[in-house]
Design an enzyme around this catalytic site. Structure first.
Site, mmCIF file in Angstrom:
data_model
loop_
_atom_site.group_PDB
_atom_site.id
_atom_site.type_symbol
_atom_site.label_atom_id
_atom_site.label_comp_id
_atom_site.label_asym_id
_atom_site.label_seq_id
_atom_site.Cartn_x
_atom_site.Cartn_y
_atom_site.Cartn_z
ATOM 1 N N ASN A 40 0.810 -1.218 0.000
ATOM 2 C CA ASN A 40 0.000 0.000 0.000
ATOM 3 C C ASN A 40 0.843 1.269 0.000
ATOM 4 O O ASN A 40 0.349 2.356 0.304
ATOM 5 C CB ASN A 40 -0.936 0.026 1.215
ATOM 6 C CG ASN A 40 -2.015 -1.031 1.155
ATOM 7 O OD1 ASN A 40 -2.147 -1.832 2.067
ATOM 8 N ND2 ASN A 40 -2.771 -1.053 0.069
ATOM 9 N N HIS A 67 -2.965 -6.019 -3.679
ATOM 10 C CA HIS A 67 -2.638 -4.871 -4.530
ATOM 11 C C HIS A 67 -1.253 -5.013 -5.167
ATOM 12 O O HIS A 67 -0.647 -4.016 -5.561
ATOM 13 C CB HIS A 67 -2.695 -3.575 -3.713
ATOM 14 C CG HIS A 67 -4.051 -3.253 -3.181
ATOM 15 N ND1 HIS A 67 -5.186 -3.225 -3.977
ATOM 16 C CD2 HIS A 67 -4.475 -2.933 -1.925
ATOM 17 C CE1 HIS A 67 -6.233 -2.908 -3.240
ATOM 18 N NE2 HIS A 67 -5.826 -2.731 -1.988
ATOM 19 N N HIS A 176 -3.086 -7.368 5.867
ATOM 20 C CA HIS A 176 -4.212 -6.969 5.026
ATOM 21 C C HIS A 176 -5.252 -6.129 5.743
ATOM 22 O O HIS A 176 -5.748 -5.160 5.186
ATOM 23 C CB HIS A 176 -4.911 -8.158 4.359
ATOM 24 C CG HIS A 176 -6.085 -7.757 3.518
ATOM 25 N ND1 HIS A 176 -5.951 -6.978 2.383
ATOM 26 C CD2 HIS A 176 -7.421 -8.018 3.640
ATOM 27 C CE1 HIS A 176 -7.144 -6.779 1.836
ATOM 28 N NE2 HIS A 176 -8.053 -7.384 2.576
#
Length: 261
Positions: A40, A67, A176
């Protein structure tokens, strides 16, 4: 040995906090090896320069999650660098790799495996339980200590993985959800475990996102693309102490504040 694991780095603010505190945390905890989740760093994904920033801050291995490919610029970087891992149970044609064997302290060999969960995730990776079985079997005799990050949404799936691998690997930790859990423990057969490391980024936020944007989303309002929240940050994670033979003897949570000037 001591393995320091750091939760999801969120935005440039998280990178700043990591640079300010990681080496100090490593020194204070006596950690020998550092693994940082960086998926992130760009909000949704990570750019090559941000991956380099994480290594420069003191990480030995960078892990990713759902991601992993949020920023397409990372794709060639994944193929060129073996010390950044995407989940091993993604499609086999995915760029990069999901596990690696790295040099640890005193000549030890550390097998680091990155997995992604399937409960409440919006795509269909391979079964992580069967995937980790294959990786451990394929690498028998090639490593001294095995470490597993499980990037998953459901606490039940993470707990199940922790017990599934109990006695077979030295540590299992979750990432997460960006919220540090208070369930650190050594499981009955000697595997260290925590359900989620938490995040590295602004703590006056909703998982790193500006508070007003997150509230607006839950209200059903139209919102712009999520932005990283401003303000003071924290670096969160856990330290796993592992004795010779691979058994974990202790797990300690880490949470250090970083004041933004």
């Amino acid at each position: 040995m001591k393995i320091l694991t750091i939760g999801d780095v969120v935005g440039e603010a998280g990178l700043d906090a990591l640079h300010a505190l990681l080496r100090r945390i490593k020194r204070d905890t006596g950690a020998d090896f550092v693994i940082v989740n960086g998926e992130n760093a760009a909000g949704n994904g990570v750019l090559p320069r941000q991956a380099e920033d994480i290594f420069d801050a003191g990480a030995d291995v960078v892990t990713l999650g759902n991601h992993a490919f949020g920023k397409q610029q990372i794709v060639p970087y994944l193929d060129e660098h073996s010390d950044i891992l995407r989940p091993a149970n993604l499609a086999p044609q995915s760029p990069g790799q999901g596990w690696g064997i790295f040099d640890g302290p005193q000549g030890s060999r550390l097998l680091v495996i990155d997995l992604i969960g399937r409960c409440d995730m919006k795509y269909g990776p391979d079964n992580p339980f069967l995937c980790v079985d294959r990786i451990l079997k394929e690498n028998e005799g090639r490593y001294d200590v095995a470490l597993v990050e499980f990037h998953a949404n459901a606490t039940s799936e993470k707990l199940a993985m922790g017990y599934y691998l109990d006695g077979r690997v030295s540590a299992v930790w979750g990432t997460h959800t960006h919220v540090q859990t208070a369930d650190e423990r050594v499981n009955p057969k000697g595997t260290g475990y925590i359900t989620d490391l938490g995040m590295t980024g602004p703590y006056h936020s909703v998982l790193g996102v500006r508070i007003e944007q997150s509230i607006a989303m839950f209200r059903g309002d139209l919102t712009e693309y999520f932005k990283t929240a401003p303000g003071d940050c924290a670096v969160s994670g856990a330290v796993f102490e592992i004795e010779r033979g691979g058994k974990c003897v202790s797990v300690e949570r880490v949470w250090k504040e970083y004041k933004v000037r």
